[in-house]
Enzyme design. Sequence first.
Site, PDB file in Angstrom:
ATOM      1  N   HIS A  67       0.853  -1.198   0.000  1.00  0.00           N
ATOM      2  CA  HIS A  67       0.000   0.000   0.000  1.00  0.00           C
ATOM      3  C   HIS A  67       0.882   1.239   0.000  1.00  0.00           C
ATOM      4  CE1 HIS A  67       0.834  -0.526   4.289  1.00  0.00           C
ATOM      5  NE2 HIS A  67       0.374   0.691   4.532  1.00  0.00           N
ATOM      6  N   ASP A  71       6.302   4.427   4.970  1.00  0.00           N
ATOM      7  CA  ASP A  71       7.194   3.442   5.582  1.00  0.00           C
ATOM      8  C   ASP A  71       7.263   2.146   4.781  1.00  0.00           C
ATOM      9  OD1 ASP A  71       4.461   3.365   6.661  1.00  0.00           O
ATOM     10  OD2 ASP A  71       5.128   1.645   7.824  1.00  0.00           O
ATOM     11  N   HIS A  72       6.479   2.049   3.721  1.00  0.00           N
ATOM     12  CA  HIS A  72       6.519   0.893   2.821  1.00  0.00           C
ATOM     13  C   HIS A  72       7.103   1.244   1.454  1.00  0.00           C
ATOM     14  CE1 HIS A  72       3.803  -1.625   5.395  1.00  0.00           C
ATOM     15  NE2 HIS A  72       3.576  -0.421   5.879  1.00  0.00           N
TER      16      HIS A  72
END
Length: 259
Positions: A67, A71-72
Amino acid sequence: MSEQSSALARVLLAPNPGPMTLDGTNSYLVSEPGASSVVVVDPGPDDPRHLQALAAAGPVDLILVTHRHHDHTAGSAELARLTGAPVRGLDPAFCIGADPITDGEVINAAGVHIRVVATPGHTADSVCFVLAQDGASGAILTGDTILGRGTTVIAAPDGSLADYLNSLMTLRGMGPLTVLPAHGEPLLDLEAICDGYLAHRHRRLDEVRAALRNLGPDASAAAVTDVVYSDIDPAVRFAAEQSVEAQLAYLSATDRAGG
């Protein structure tokens, strides 16, 4: 150093611990045992040492994101530059050099069948990835839809509790897969975890209903948060208010529908 999380996935923990990220973001290296290449899922933050370690894990065929959250995805562009691998997610804004993934799509890379399962709720673009080898499923990468500990925030502006509850029911029907979350430790038995998550969400809704009976139907999200999340850590108070806003929107829509 990466650690084995399942037969088809190793995890490399990103150095971004915090109240919302727990120990940090789990970046997964997906491959068939003995394969010469890997798929990276959730590169994590734009941290040079972390990204270099991911790139060094072997030739990278593909980069996937569960998503849109920073932080991804913040490291996606640099990892793509380091490896030449395309980046794919459900939201086109986070794709590089390739088309977005689609619900139900099966990606064959690094010797693994990776099935895309759309699981909106935490965000509109949240997905999970079921990992299989020779037709046998055994693990699922759940991003922030299911965490290794604690519960998921229904994140503004596009989070939806109705969507999230539906996504949990979808996942529940997949049986006792091993859960590989983006934050926290692996969990056994996806079906049991979903049962627990669903029960928790419905308990919270009951608590919000009770708060509204005492505070009045027009009570603010902040006022309801004071009652329902009275012991919340101030560092994550904003997330609790987001969850309450999602709960209030859900209850309002349910009432309008006569549910």
